[in-house]
Design a protein around this motif. Structure first.
Motif, PDB file in Angstrom:
ATOM      1  N   ASP A 113      -2.770 -26.790   9.179  1.00  0.00           N
ATOM      2  CA  ASP A 113      -1.666 -27.121  10.080  1.00  0.00           C
ATOM      3  C   ASP A 113      -0.627 -26.004   9.998  1.00  0.00           C
ATOM      4  O   ASP A 113      -0.813 -25.006   9.291  1.00  0.00           O
ATOM      5  N   ARG A 114       0.473 -26.130  10.687  1.00  0.00           N
ATOM      6  CA  ARG A 114       1.443 -25.047  10.734  1.00  0.00           C
ATOM      7  C   ARG A 114       1.992 -24.686   9.355  1.00  0.00           C
ATOM      8  O   ARG A 114       2.122 -23.515   9.009  1.00  0.00           O
ATOM      9  N   ARG A 115       2.333 -25.681   8.577  1.00  0.00           N
ATOM     10  CA  ARG A 115       2.917 -25.413   7.257  1.00  0.00           C
ATOM     11  C   ARG A 115       1.916 -24.735   6.345  1.00  0.00           C
ATOM     12  O   ARG A 115       2.224 -23.709   5.707  1.00  0.00           O
ATOM     13  N   ARG A 116       0.696 -25.265   6.282  1.00  0.00           N
ATOM     14  CA  ARG A 116      -0.293 -24.689   5.388  1.00  0.00           C
ATOM     15  C   ARG A 116      -0.751 -23.323   5.870  1.00  0.00           C
ATOM     16  O   ARG A 116      -1.038 -22.437   5.062  1.00  0.00           O
ATOM     17  N   SER A 117      -0.816 -23.138   7.181  1.00  0.00           N
ATOM     18  CA  SER A 117      -1.214 -21.833   7.696  1.00  0.00           C
ATOM     19  C   SER A 117      -0.242 -20.757   7.238  1.00  0.00           C
ATOM     20  O   SER A 117      -0.646 -19.665   6.821  1.00  0.00           O
ATOM     21  N   ARG A 118       1.041 -21.065   7.317  1.00  0.00           N
ATOM     22  CA  ARG A 118       2.056 -20.088   6.899  1.00  0.00           C
ATOM     23  C   ARG A 118       1.926 -19.778   5.416  1.00  0.00           C
ATOM     24  O   ARG A 118       1.985 -18.610   5.001  1.00  0.00           O
ATOM     25  N   ALA A 119       1.728 -20.809   4.588  1.00  0.00           N
ATOM     26  CA  ALA A 119       1.597 -20.598   3.148  1.00  0.00           C
ATOM     27  C   ALA A 119       0.329 -19.823   2.821  1.00  0.00           C
ATOM     28  O   ALA A 119       0.327 -18.942   1.949  1.00  0.00           O
ATOM     29  N   ASN A 120      -0.767 -20.128   3.519  1.00  0.00           N
ATOM     30  CA  ASN A 120      -2.031 -19.442   3.257  1.00  0.00           C
ATOM     31  C   ASN A 120      -1.947 -17.965   3.608  1.00  0.00           C
ATOM     32  O   ASN A 120      -2.469 -17.107   2.886  1.00  0.00           O
ATOM     33  N   VAL A 121      -1.300 -17.661   4.721  1.00  0.00           N
ATOM     34  CA  VAL A 121      -1.147 -16.263   5.126  1.00  0.00           C
ATOM     35  C   VAL A 121      -0.284 -15.508   4.114  1.00  0.00           C
ATOM     36  O   VAL A 121      -0.600 -14.376   3.725  1.00  0.00           O
ATOM     37  N   ALA A 122       0.795 -16.128   3.680  1.00  0.00           N
ATOM     38  CA  ALA A 122       1.678 -15.477   2.716  1.00  0.00           C
ATOM     39  C   ALA A 122       0.949 -15.169   1.412  1.00  0.00           C
ATOM     40  O   ALA A 122       1.195 -14.135   0.777  1.00  0.00           O
ATOM     41  N   HIS A 123       0.031 -16.056   1.011  1.00  0.00           N
ATOM     42  CA  HIS A 123      -0.709 -15.874  -0.240  1.00  0.00           C
ATOM     43  C   HIS A 123      -1.435 -14.541  -0.254  1.00  0.00           C
ATOM     44  O   HIS A 123      -1.500 -13.873  -1.291  1.00  0.00           O
ATOM     45  N   HIS A 124      -1.981 -14.134   0.884  1.00  0.00           N
ATOM     46  CA  HIS A 124      -2.790 -12.914   0.915  1.00  0.00           C
ATOM     47  C   HIS A 124      -2.070 -11.738   1.569  1.00  0.00           C
ATOM     48  O   HIS A 124      -2.025 -10.639   1.017  1.00  0.00           O
ATOM     49  N   TYR A 125      -1.496 -11.959   2.733  1.00  0.00           N
ATOM     50  CA  TYR A 125      -0.995 -10.842   3.526  1.00  0.00           C
ATOM     51  C   TYR A 125       0.420 -10.423   3.181  1.00  0.00           C
ATOM     52  O   TYR A 125       0.870  -9.349   3.612  1.00  0.00           O
ATOM     53  N   ASP A 126       1.142 -11.242   2.412  1.00  0.00           N
ATOM     54  CA  ASP A 126       2.490 -10.860   2.009  1.00  0.00           C
ATOM     55  C   ASP A 126       2.527 -10.306   0.590  1.00  0.00           C
ATOM     56  O   ASP A 126       3.567 -10.307  -0.077  1.00  0.00           O
ATOM     57  N   LEU A 127       1.373  -9.822   0.128  1.00  0.00           N
ATOM     58  CA  LEU A 127       1.360  -9.041  -1.100  1.00  0.00           C
ATOM     59  C   LEU A 127       2.043  -7.708  -0.826  1.00  0.00           C
ATOM     60  O   LEU A 127       2.236  -7.301   0.314  1.00  0.00           O
ATOM     61  N   ASP A 128       2.389  -6.999  -1.870  1.00  0.00           N
ATOM     62  CA  ASP A 128       3.040  -5.700  -1.729  1.00  0.00           C
ATOM     63  C   ASP A 128       2.185  -4.784  -0.847  1.00  0.00           C
ATOM     64  O   ASP A 128       0.997  -4.565  -1.121  1.00  0.00           O
ATOM     65  N   ASP A 129       2.778  -4.238   0.225  1.00  0.00           N
ATOM     66  CA  ASP A 129       2.021  -3.373   1.125  1.00  0.00           C
ATOM     67  C   ASP A 129       1.470  -2.133   0.430  1.00  0.00           C
ATOM     68  O   ASP A 129       0.527  -1.510   0.926  1.00  0.00           O
ATOM     69  N   ARG A 130       2.047  -1.782  -0.712  1.00  0.00           N
ATOM     70  CA  ARG A 130       1.514  -0.634  -1.446  1.00  0.00           C
ATOM     71  C   ARG A 130       0.085  -0.883  -1.916  1.00  0.00           C
ATOM     72  O   ARG A 130      -0.678   0.071  -2.104  1.00  0.00           O
ATOM     73  N   LEU A 131      -0.280  -2.150  -2.087  1.00  0.00           N
ATOM     74  CA  LEU A 131      -1.660  -2.461  -2.449  1.00  0.00           C
ATOM     75  C   LEU A 131      -2.604  -2.088  -1.314  1.00  0.00           C
ATOM     76  O   LEU A 131      -3.631  -1.427  -1.527  1.00  0.00           O
ATOM     77  N   TYR A 132      -2.291  -2.503  -0.096  1.00  0.00           N
ATOM     78  CA  TYR A 132      -3.171  -2.228   1.035  1.00  0.00           C
ATOM     79  C   TYR A 132      -3.238  -0.736   1.346  1.00  0.00           C
ATOM     80  O   TYR A 132      -4.254  -0.232   1.833  1.00  0.00           O
ATOM     81  N   ALA A 133      -2.166  -0.017   1.034  1.00  0.00           N
ATOM     82  CA  ALA A 133      -2.169   1.427   1.258  1.00  0.00           C
ATOM     83  C   ALA A 133      -3.183   2.135   0.368  1.00  0.00           C
ATOM     84  O   ALA A 133      -3.590   3.262   0.669  1.00  0.00           O
ATOM     85  N   LEU A 134      -3.615   1.481  -0.691  1.00  0.00           N
ATOM     86  CA  LEU A 134      -4.567   2.100  -1.605  1.00  0.00           C
ATOM     87  C   LEU A 134      -5.962   2.239  -1.011  1.00  0.00           C
ATOM     88  O   LEU A 134      -6.708   3.139  -1.388  1.00  0.00           O
ATOM     89  N   PHE A 135      -6.329   1.345  -0.081  1.00  0.00           N
ATOM     90  CA  PHE A 135      -7.729   1.364   0.347  1.00  0.00           C
ATOM     91  C   PHE A 135      -7.950   1.298   1.855  1.00  0.00           C
ATOM     92  O   PHE A 135      -9.054   1.576   2.328  1.00  0.00           O
ATOM     93  N   LEU A 136      -6.948   0.928   2.640  1.00  0.00           N
ATOM     94  CA  LEU A 136      -7.150   0.869   4.085  1.00  0.00           C
ATOM     95  C   LEU A 136      -7.065   2.266   4.703  1.00  0.00           C
ATOM     96  O   LEU A 136      -6.569   3.203   4.082  1.00  0.00           O
ATOM     97  N   ASP A 137      -7.544   2.393   5.949  1.00  0.00           N
ATOM     98  CA  ASP A 137      -7.397   3.645   6.675  1.00  0.00           C
ATOM     99  C   ASP A 137      -5.926   3.854   7.018  1.00  0.00           C
ATOM    100  O   ASP A 137      -5.089   2.970   6.808  1.00  0.00           O
ATOM    101  N   ARG A 138      -5.589   4.990   7.579  1.00  0.00           N
ATOM    102  CA  ARG A 138      -4.178   5.300   7.794  1.00  0.00           C
ATOM    103  C   ARG A 138      -3.541   4.460   8.886  1.00  0.00           C
ATOM    104  O   ARG A 138      -2.313   4.417   9.003  1.00  0.00           O
ATOM    105  N   ASP A 139      -4.359   3.757   9.695  1.00  0.00           N
ATOM    106  CA  ASP A 139      -3.815   2.846  10.702  1.00  0.00           C
ATOM    107  C   ASP A 139      -3.763   1.410  10.196  1.00  0.00           C
ATOM    108  O   ASP A 139      -3.402   0.506  10.927  1.00  0.00           O
ATOM    109  N   TRP A 140      -4.175   1.184   8.958  1.00  0.00           N
ATOM    110  CA  TRP A 140      -4.119  -0.115   8.310  1.00  0.00           C
ATOM    111  C   TRP A 140      -4.920  -1.173   9.082  1.00  0.00           C
ATOM    112  O   TRP A 140      -4.435  -2.269   9.343  1.00  0.00           O
TER     113      TRP A 140
END
Length: 417
Positions: A113-140
């Motif tokens: 639902d809306r509440r859980r969707s927001r929490a689930n997204v934050a769990h993974h995608y709101d980690l420090d962006d410096r982590l994703y910069a380690l392995f994604l391409d330059r366009d992320w």
């Protein structure tokens, strides 16, 4: 228990070379001895029992907690050995019972639902962006790349993915586009700067992705055409000529499939086209992987076509094209895993050792799932009218060639997250 573990692993590893060291120092080997040797050690007898009773959940737990040590090779090498043999080996009766129970509970674990969707997204995608910069391409681009040739690198393959999707959207300069789950805005910038669409509106539930996407649009001088919002897909209003959704449908959950496509139909223009890009299963309905659901993507679910297509039909939409990308994601994940491991020291400084082990297992398990299990990526083109797209697929290559010719100047600007 020692004999049962040996019997179980020997039934899985028939080809290759696996050496197992038990807590008391006893060793045994599995496989025919071919290829590089992989060696693991189990540190305590409870680890042995956990691995036997619930490998789908416990293998990742044991590796994260250093109760299963890989002493030769990598966790990827071990998973590849085991999963390659598991394709032809039926699970034990207690594993089948666990699978059935998890399947019956999947509507609970994926109640997004809306509440859980927001929490689930934050769990993974709101980690420090410096982590994703380690392995994604330059366009992320945090989704399956599209490898046009065997020797294509990740950067080129991710660009090819955006080009392939844009071609299937049959875009024209005057079009408006909705991006459901817009990530860090890379797809959006491609659509506004290369496909030259009139305006694009992206929604995400990640605050960090929203900030990055908004900044990138501003830096590219596209803020007048590219807008972003922290918004649930169910709350979007308006009408759009095109809808694109890449790597977001896996977070919907089966009980909301019909809601999702009914919303898309409401938002899509009468002559509109939609492109859905999602990971899925090719062996029918299943349950979420319990380890991934706990640690990586809570609420996630990989749908089969047999569940996606009926929901599209019930919403009054028409499927105009389906393409199955099979090993493209395996190659993408391999590149991510190699990049992550090459910069592991930086991830260690950000999040610590246990997190690094968790992330390594996530990338390795995901790669081997695409290589050895029934996991693939579906690209489904959807419309409200039969005549919304051409009757042949020649237009895809033609439009890709047109887009490709526009790309060099865009690439030179160095758009990065």
């Amino acid at each position: 228990m020692d004999k049962l573990l040996r019997k179980t692993l020997s039934s899985l590893v028939r080809r290759g070379a696996l050496q197992v060291t038990l807590p008391d120092g006893t060793r045994f080997t599995c496989g025919d001895g071919t290829g590089p040797q992989v060696a693991i050690r189990l540190t305590d007898r409870r680890a042995m029992l956990a691995l036997l009773l619930d490998p789908e959940m416990q293998l990742g737990e044991l590796f994260m907690n250093r109760r299963l040590l890989v002493e030769q090779g990598t966790i990827y090498d071990f998973l590849a050995l085991v999963l390659a043999g598991a394709r032809d080996q039926p699970p034990a009766w207690w594993e089948r019972c666990l699978d059935k129970a998890r399947f019956l509970l999947r509507h609970v674990t994926t109640r997004n639902d809306r509440r859980r969707s927001r929490a689930n997204v934050a769990h993974h995608y709101d980690l420090d962006d410096r982590l994703y910069a380690l392995f994604l391409d330059r366009d992320w681009q945090y989704s399956c790349a599209y490898f046009e040739t065997p020797d294509q690198d990740l950067e080129a393959a991710q660009l090819a993915k955006k080009r392939h999707i844009a071609a299937k959207l049959v875009l024209e300069p005057g079009h408006s586009v909705l991006d459901i789950g817009c990530g860090w805005g890379g797809m959006f910038l491609y659509l506004t700067e290369i496909a030259k669409v009139r305006e694009a509106f992206g929604v995400t539930l990640s605050t960090e992705q929203l900030e990055a996407a908004t900044r990138r649009a501003r830096e590219a001088g596209a803020e007048g055409r590219a807008r972003f919002a922290l918004q649930d897909y169910r709350d979007v209003t308006g009408a759009f000529d095109r809808i694109v959704s890449v790597g977001m449908f896996e977070h919907i959950g089966p009980r909301f499939f019909e809601t999702y496509f009914q919303t898309c139909r409401k938002l899509l223009a009468a002559d509109g086209v939609m492109l859905l890009h999602t990971i899925g299963c090719s062996d029918g309905p299943n349950h979420p992987n319990p380890w991934i659901n706990r640690h990586i993507f809570p609420g996630g679910y990989l749908p089969p076509l047999s569940e996606i297509l009926p929901a599209i039909e019930k919403a009054g939409l028409i499927v105009t094209d389906v393409e199955v990308l099979r090993l493209h994601y395996a190659r993408t994940l391999q590149a991510w895993r190699e990049r992550f491991m090459a910069r592991r020291d930086k991830a260690l400084a950000l999040h610590g050792e246990r997190f690094c082990l968790m992330w390594e297992f996530y990338l390795a398990m995901s790669q081997t799932a695409f290589e050895h299990q029934d996991v693939a990526v579906f690209q489904i083109q959807i419309a409200r009218r039969q005549d919304a797209v051409s009757l042949t697929r020649d237009y895809i290559v033609e439009r890709e060639n047109t887009l490709r010719a526009r790309e060099p100047s865009f690439a030179d600007t160095g758009h990065q997250a």
